[in-house]
Enzyme design. Structure first.
Site, PDB file in Angstrom:
ATOM      1  N   ASP A   1      -8.544  -6.490  -5.061  1.00  0.00           N
ATOM      2  CA  ASP A   1      -8.231  -5.153  -4.549  1.00  0.00           C
ATOM      3  C   ASP A   1      -8.778  -4.106  -5.516  1.00  0.00           C
ATOM      4  OD1 ASP A   1      -7.116  -2.816  -3.571  1.00  0.00           O
ATOM      5  OD2 ASP A   1      -5.067  -3.580  -3.463  1.00  0.00           O
TER       6      ASP A   1
ATOM      7  N   SER B   1       0.838  -1.188   0.000  1.00  0.00           N
ATOM      8  CA  SER B   1       0.000   0.000   0.000  1.00  0.00           C
ATOM      9  C   SER B   1       0.886   1.256   0.000  1.00  0.00           C
ATOM     10  CB  SER B   1      -0.949  -0.020   1.197  1.00  0.00           C
ATOM     11  OG  SER B   1      -1.956   0.954   1.074  1.00  0.00           O
TER      12      SER B   1
ATOM     13  N   ARG C   1     -11.849   6.872   9.282  1.00  0.00           N
ATOM     14  CA  ARG C   1     -11.410   5.473   9.312  1.00  0.00           C
ATOM     15  C   ARG C   1     -12.481   4.550   8.747  1.00  0.00           C
ATOM     16  NH1 ARG C   1      -7.065   2.240   8.926  1.00  0.00           N
ATOM     17  NH2 ARG C   1      -7.255   0.352  10.182  1.00  0.00           N
TER      18      ARG C   1
ATOM     19  N   HIS D   1      -7.950  -5.227  -0.576  1.00  0.00           N
ATOM     20  CA  HIS D   1      -6.666  -4.578  -0.334  1.00  0.00           C
ATOM     21  C   HIS D   1      -5.979  -5.116   0.920  1.00  0.00           C
ATOM     22  CE1 HIS D   1      -3.653  -1.490  -0.734  1.00  0.00           C
ATOM     23  NE2 HIS D   1      -3.910  -0.993   0.453  1.00  0.00           N
ATOM     24  N   ASP D   2      -6.751  -5.481   1.926  1.00  0.00           N
ATOM     25  CA  ASP D   2      -6.184  -5.973   3.183  1.00  0.00           C
ATOM     26  C   ASP D   2      -5.467  -7.310   3.048  1.00  0.00           C
ATOM     27  OD1 ASP D   2      -6.525  -3.998   5.011  1.00  0.00           O
ATOM     28  OD2 ASP D   2      -8.310  -4.842   5.971  1.00  0.00           O
TER      29      ASP D   2
END
Length: 489
Positions: free
Chosen positions: A315, A152, A221, A348-349
């Site tokens: 992602d 990232s 967040r 993405h994680d």
């Protein structure tokens, strides 16, 4: 080997002896960088790997702090027996410049006012983060990094390292990242920043002596966390299941599990992160653009590292197309690059969760180490016309025990060792030709390090000159280069 944790670790701090000049022209004084290290630096200082963290990460990448309930954020791939094996490599991770976990950032004390910087903190860029890391690496006495790895925003730092300091990076592993922020990514960052700025308690960034903008940071967040997941992972984890109720409330309370999950993520985030840091770091990501004259290939023209680019198929924040753009730009410059796409429902994680695939892919890349990847390129060498006294002096100055002897065209004609120098003194020889070994065992840059190790063991020698096709010396490789990088049982 059993895969284990590095155990208890402590964060260290380095205070810069001089000012840090930023890309925007501002100057930071009394800069501190928080960092952690795992494993041991070998004698040649050739086994150092720098880990770069993402937006909300910190220096604590592996192991445990006293009293921790969970290990460092990338413990799944850092430690004994893992792909970033601390038995082989010296791992370094620092909190980025502008961060809030020990490195100088907007929540730090401004030495000129004695109060937290707040918005007096200057705008920073990814390049500034890398410049600060470079000062830390210099402080540790490391002249070249064996590898730089990150996902990232950490992947952005990997790419920036290869451009800012091309001679310092041998291997580069950018994961789930991009070479320039796309409009969609900038848009999400801006919405997050506006969530913070719109919180009345943000107080133009001057909230450190009062209440912090919890609501704004929590909302930022929540917005960001949605982008880290995928449609599939959210559906698998939550579906349309209700939270602590059997039917809709028909009001604006939380009905669904996914709502509760996002609120939990937001509320927990405000306990460990600074709102102003969120503003500064996301702005740095927005500015990130490695193109030169509108061309990414032009931006990568001076890169020298060998690359492994990794993306995640699900992602949508940093989709595989952006990783493939990096690969194409590197390929256009004849850079050695491999590409892997992780298959994962996590979005993405995945770069923080897919331990099996990451360990397999990265370990495979690091296992294919060539002599050219680890050799010392600026090797001490001596002319055939030099005297024994000159050879002895050069050995002492360069702290080496082997000197390739070369002709005028840099072609290898022999090698002289510290033992040869001792013999020359005893027998009163004066010329290198009388003591040097002319039948030299050599290595080629495209040899695997295992082959170089086998040669050293077979001939009971500790150093091999590295030569090109014309027998010209282009480097040297020693047992110290190899010992910690060889695969262990």
């Amino acid at each position: 080997m059993k895969k284990e944790s590095v155990g208890l670790v402590e964060t260290q701090y380095f205070i810069f002896p001089d000012d840090l000049i930023l890309e925007g022209g501002s100057k930071l004084k009394e800069v501190t960088v928080a960092y952690e290290t795992y494993g041991k630096l070998n004698k040649e200082k050739s086994n150092a790997i720098l880990i770069c963290h993402a937006l909300s990460g910190d220096a604590h990448a592996a192991g445990w702090h006293e009293g921790d309930k969970k290990p460092g954020w990338w413990d799944i791939i850092i430690g004994p027996g893992k792909c970033l094996d601390t038995g082989k490599y010296f791992i370094i991770c620092s909190n980025v410049m502008g961060g809030c976990k020990g490195s100088t950032g907007p929540s730090s004390i401004n030495p000129e006012t004695g109060k937290p910087y707040g918005l007096d903190f200057p705008i920073i860029t990814i390049s500034d983060m890398v410049k600060a890391q470079k000062k830390l690496i210099d402080h540790l006495g490391i002249n070249q990094l064996f590898a730089v790895v990150g996902g990232s925003m950490g992947g952005m730092q990997v790419l920036q390292w290869c451009i800012s300091y091309p001679d310092m990076v041998k291997l580069a592993i950018p994961i789930a990242t991009a070479a320039r922020s796309a409009p969609q990514q900038i848009a999400f960052n801006e919405v997050g920043r506006q969530a913070i700025i719109s919180d009345p308690k943000w107080n133009d960034g001057s909230y450190y002596s009062g209440e912090v903008p919890k609501e704004g940071l929590s909302l930022a967040r929540m917005i960001g966390h949605i982008t880290y997941l995928s449609y599939e992972s959210m559906y698998q984890k939550f579906g349309r299941r209700l939270q602590d109720k059997e039917k809709y409330g028909f009001d604006f309370s939380m009905d669904f599990q996914v709502e509760s999950y996002l609120h939990y993520q937001g509320n927990s985030f405000v306990k460990r992160f600074d709102a102003n840091t969120y503003l500064y770091v996301t702005k740095a990501m927005d500015y990130f653009d490695l193109t030169a004259n509108g061309s990414l290939a032009e931006g990568f023209k001076d890169v020298k590292a060998k690359f492994l680019v990794i993306s995640v198929d699900s992602d949508w924040l940093y989709p595989p197309e952006q990783s493939k753009e990096i690969v194409m730009a590197l390929t256009a410059n004849d850079i050695d690059v491999s590409y892997h796409e992780i298959k994962s429902p996590y979005g993405h994680d995945a770069f923080l969760l897919e331990s099996g695939q990451l360990n397999y892919i990265i370990n495979g890349f690091l296992s294919e180490i060539l002599v050219g990847d680890v050799m010392t390129q600026v090797a001490a060498k001596i002319s055939e016309e030099a005297s024994i006294d000159e050879a002895a002096k050069l050995m002492l100055e360069e702290k080496v025990t082997h000197l390739p002897v070369i002709a005028e065209d840099n072609r290898l004609i022999g090698i002289v060792t510290a033992w040869d120098i001792s013999k020359a003194v005893a027998l009163k020889f004066s010329k290198l030709d009388e003591i040097m070994t002319k039948d030299v065992i050599t290595a080629c840059p495209e040899d695997y390090i295992e082959l170089a190790a086998e040669k050293m063991k077979k001939y009971n020698i500790s150093s091999l000159p590295v030569v090109d096709g014309g027998k010209r010396v282009i480097g040297i490789i020693t047992t110290d280069h190899i010992s910690t990088l060889m695969a262990r049982d």
